[in-house]
Every structure is written in structure tokens, then in C-alpha cells.
Write an enzyme that holds these catalytic residues in place. Structure first.
Site, mmCIF file in Angstrom:
data_model
loop_
_atom_site.group_PDB
_atom_site.id
_atom_site.type_symbol
_atom_site.label_atom_id
_atom_site.label_comp_id
_atom_site.label_asym_id
_atom_site.label_seq_id
_atom_site.Cartn_x
_atom_site.Cartn_y
_atom_site.Cartn_z
ATOM 1 N N GLU A 158 -8.996 -21.678 20.973
ATOM 2 C CA GLU A 158 -8.435 -20.355 21.277
ATOM 3 C C GLU A 158 -8.777 -19.316 20.201
ATOM 4 O O GLU A 158 -9.099 -18.179 20.519
ATOM 5 C CB GLU A 158 -6.915 -20.444 21.463
ATOM 6 C CG GLU A 158 -6.489 -21.053 22.802
ATOM 7 C CD GLU A 158 -6.734 -20.113 23.990
ATOM 8 O OE1 GLU A 158 -7.060 -18.930 23.783
ATOM 9 O OE2 GLU A 158 -6.600 -20.593 25.135
ATOM 10 N N GLU A 161 -12.402 -18.425 20.722
ATOM 11 C CA GLU A 161 -12.604 -17.601 21.917
ATOM 12 C C GLU A 161 -12.153 -16.160 21.703
ATOM 13 O O GLU A 161 -12.834 -15.218 22.083
ATOM 14 C CB GLU A 161 -11.834 -18.180 23.111
ATOM 15 C CG GLU A 161 -12.513 -19.377 23.760
ATOM 16 C CD GLU A 161 -11.704 -19.955 24.920
ATOM 17 O OE1 GLU A 161 -12.058 -21.042 25.375
ATOM 18 O OE2 GLU A 161 -10.707 -19.316 25.348
ATOM 19 N N GLU A 162 -10.978 -15.997 21.106
ATOM 20 C CA GLU A 162 -10.404 -14.652 21.000
ATOM 21 C C GLU A 162 -11.028 -13.821 19.889
ATOM 22 O O GLU A 162 -11.144 -12.609 20.005
ATOM 23 C CB GLU A 162 -8.875 -14.735 20.789
ATOM 24 C CG GLU A 162 -8.143 -15.271 22.007
ATOM 25 C CD GLU A 162 -6.641 -15.021 21.961
ATOM 26 O OE1 GLU A 162 -6.134 -14.591 20.906
ATOM 27 O OE2 GLU A 162 -5.975 -15.269 22.978
#
Lengths: 274, 274
Positions: A158, A161-162
Site C-alpha cells: 500500500e 502504491e500510494e
């Protein structure tokens, strides 16, 4: 093969294909197309057979392309157990006793990442949707762990990805449970301490409005982080306790299990155990 | 009312009743009986309308008594999102962009209870089903947390149900995550330290073969607890660290949340934070 023939009292009976489970029940997994009238006949005969055999739970898994059989199954007394994108699982309980049909999955697992660089700056984001959209709030990167994904993997994915930042999982500092957050289901949110392995931010345009390395004191000074009982207030306290006071969270260790062949992890306070 | 009429370019159009969600989509929740041909017409018209309005996700919740509409919905391009005993949720994604439909619940939450009396005896059970059935293994009471139930409540309920013993929750000593344990879903198992408030055992006949207070050393001496990487081996080590070495687990504290109005708890290492 989507039906079976068995010898029964000298006559051949057509039954649905079923395998026994470990709890005295049977599981039917249909794969090939079947007309609903053919299915109805097989289902009625099979249910009689299973009842006379003292079977308990009867599971019928219908892939979505066999949606034509759902109505028939429900009309024969089955109810929904769970569904995923490509199938529906229906269940029935034959005995007069209380059903011991297991519960469906009840929780979503979320992760939040505390990532600090060596200038005491925290990796924070502004989101394009959700509660903080348009508020100007800077929060830690968060996300949902996928089925089959370890918490320690999910949080690394995460953050990458962010924000584009590579990180290494250190430990779980805390977790929060809350209820009725989506479709009546519950949520477990794990606050994870991470070590950054890269520092150049590349935001994901779809979900993230902005991201930056922000001094810890500035993150903490935001009104929503000042609210004493808020999650963000606890997150900031835990972060500072980790950095300044040698706070011990839970770290993962491999463990064997009767439930699964793949490697599993138990998370505990390793410092206190040794 | 299971359909709505709206004014559209001077003509009346029949649409399914829908409410907007926070993510640019719509949610249809049908309640009253409808023939599938009537439904099909309304669904086609509604989808055109929503497409022209730039709607994203379309959710259709069908209670089980409207099972006659499931096939039509799937044939119009919807897929299953999730199901509970009495309803099926279907979903569709109108834009050409990647779907941001949220994931279904992925985890079951289990609890195990370490309950010690003041003679260093542990509350242990033999189960009637599951992996330990018929093995003579004495294990800690375990169970599954229900939707909407706090971990700290669920473990008290399970100990009471299985053994008749009243307990008070102290803290989470550890948790274990594993995957593909039921229908491809994952499992989070919380090892909880409990204080007994009563001592007379009354077993639950349906699930429990036997229960007793057993000296810690005897529990530990069982071969399955001796296996170094086993969960039970870790449980015994954590138990002894708690009793003998002041091990700190995670204790719950109330926290506010944007996600839920009901009280939530964050679990962390309180000793290290203060």
C-alpha cells in the site's frame, strides 16, 4: 461429470456429485451447464438420500454461469452462505438439531503505515476520496489487505502504491477494531511501523491528491490529530513512543498450523518474551 | 415503493429506486415482489439513465425472497459482490476506468483464551470436532468472534459457552494470521489472557468432549505443545512470560472513529506507552 449414478437397493439413482466434508456434511460443486428442471430432480433425489444417510450440512457451490439454478436451490429450502465475484455458495441443514454451519468472513483488514525518515519527518498523504477528501488533512498511508496477503506484506504494497516509497516492515504498534463499517461488516486496522528504503515520492493519481515528508510536530499539530480520543492522536503518541521511548509492538515469527500448509505468522512482543 | 418515476425531457421514465453513495455510484435495495420481466425493463432503463449521468458503481441488493431476479441481474452484466443468509448483493461498474469496488470481507476472527487459576492450572478442553477430535489433545478454549462483537467480548462469551467459566479479559498476548482456511478466506486468531471469575466447570455437550483445570507443566508436556514452531508452543511460552516475566501484550482503550458511531477500541502496549 456433473451427476453420479449409485447403486441403491438394486435400482440406479441419479444424484448430484457430492464429496463428504469433515463435519458430517456434503459439498456439491457444479461446473457444467444444467437445465433447472434436471437439476431440481437430482436435488430432490439427493436430499432424500443424504437425509436417510444422516448427513448434516449440505453445501451447493454455483459458479456465476450457473445462475439459472439459484432460484431452484433457494425454493428447495437452501439459503445464501457467501458469494464471491464468480460464485454463490448456498447451504442447507438437514438435522432437527441446531445448525453448526460456520459463520461467513466477518472482518476487513486494514493497515496504516508510520514511515519516518531520519529528519523526523513522516510520510503523509491527502486522499481523493473517503472521509478526509477535501479537508486538507494530512494522514498516514492506509489501505486494505487482500485475501491471502500477510499484514506485513499488505502494508508494504500500500505504501508503494500510494506514494512510490519502498519500505521494510518493522512491527505492529497497535490495532483497532470497529463495527458496521461496510455492509454491516467489521474492520480490523493495524498500525504498522515501517522503515523507508527510498525517499522520492511518486503519488498514485487515482487515489492520492498529494503526499509529502512532513515534520512530526506539524503532523501532530493538525486539529484532527489533537482530538484526545481520536485514532490519529493515538497513532502520533505511539509513533513518538517508538522513536523516543523504545516502545515494543508485536513482530511476526513463522509458525506452523493445522489450518494451513502455507507459512503463517504469529505477532507478539518479542522484547518481553526474551 | 419499488420503482420511481422521474421527469426526463418531458417524458415520464420508470426507474428502479436508487440512492446515491459517497463514491459516485448508486445503491438499489429492492424489497417488494416484482416479476422478472418488469424488473428487466426497469433495470435497462435505469442503467441507461445512470450511464448518461456518469454514475460509477451500481449496487443491487436482492433479499432472498426476490431470488427470481438474480438471473436477470447477472444476465445484464452484474456479478456477485457478497451474500449473507437473507440477501445477495450484486454489483456492476459503468465507467471504462478500473473498478474501485471495495473488496468483500476477507477474514474470520478467532480467539483463544488463556485462563489460569491461582494454583498455576490452565483451563483446557478436548473438542468433539476439528483437527484435535479423538486425539486426546488438551487445548485452550477457542472460538470465532461474531460480526459486530469486540474481541474482548467474544473471548469471554466463548469461554463461558464451552466451559461455563466466567472470565474477565486482560489483554491480547499475540495474534496469528493464516490464509485459505475456509472457502479461500483468511483467519486472524487472537491469543487472549483472561482472569477467571468462577471455577466450576460445566461443559457444552455439543462441541466439548471434556474440560479441566490442568497444571501448566502437564499442558506444556503434551507432544503437540512441544513442537518448537507450533502455535501451542508459542501460546505456552507467552503464558509463562506473562505469569513469570511481566510480559506486556496489547490492552484495549476506547477510541473515536470516522467509520462508526459505536464505541471502538484500539489495542496497544499500554505499559510501554506510559
Amino acid at each position: 461429470m456433473d451427476q453420479v449414478t449409485i447403486e441403491n437397493c438394486d435400482e440406479k439413482v441419479q444424484l448430484l456429485p457430492a464429496i463428504n466434508d469433515d463435519y458430517g456434511g456434503v459439498v456439491v460443486e457444479l461446473k457444467e451447464h444444467m437445465e433447472s428442471d434436471v437439476f431440481l430432480t437430482l436435488l430432490k433425489t439427493s436430499m432424500s438420500q443424504w437425509t436417510s444417510q444422516g448427513k448434516k450440512g449440505v453445501w451447493i457451490k454455483l459458479p456465476i454461469h450457473l445462475v439459472n439454478l439459484v432460484e431452484t436451490t433457494v425454493k428447495e429450502g437452501f439459503w445464501y452462505h457467501h458469494a464471491e465475484r464468480d460464485y454463490l455458495m448456498l447451504v442447507n441443514w438437514i438435522p432437527k438439531t441446531t445448525s453448526t454451519i460456520p459463520l461467513n468472513a466477518s472482518h476487513r483488514v486494514g493497515v496504516g503505515a508510520i514511515v519516518l525518515n531520519d529528519k523526523r519527518e513522516m510520510l503523509v498523504v491527502q486522499e481523493k476520496s473517503g472521509f478526509s477528501r477535501g479537508t486538507g488533512i494530512w494522514k498516514i498511508p492506509t489501505g486494505i489487505v487482500e485475501v491471502g496477503e500477510d499484514i506485513s506484506e499488505g502494508v508494504v504494497r500500500e505504501v508503494k502504491e500510494e506514494t512510490g516509497i519502498d519500505t521494510e516492515f518493522i512491527e505492529v504498534l497497535a490495532f483497532r477494531q470497529c463495527h458496521k463499517v461496510f455492509f454491516g461488516k467489521s474492520d480490523l486496522f493495524f498500525v504498522c511501523m515501517m522503515r523507508p528504503l527510498s525517499f522520492d515520492i511518486q503519488i498514485q493519481e487515482l487515489e492520492i491528491e498529494a503526499a509529502q515528508w512532513m515534520p512530526l510536530e506539524e503532523v501532530e499539530a493538525q486539529p484532527f490529530a489533537q482530538k484526545p480520543d481520536s485514532l490519529m492522536n493515538h497513532i502520533m503518541k505511539l509513533c513518538k513512543a517508538k522513536v523516543e521511548k523504545n516502545y515494543s509492538g508485536f513482530t511476526p515469527h513463522p509458525v506452523t498450523s493445522f489450518l494451513s500448509d502455507s507459512p503463517n505468522y504469529i505477532y507478539f512482543n518479542r522484547k518481553d518474551l526474551n
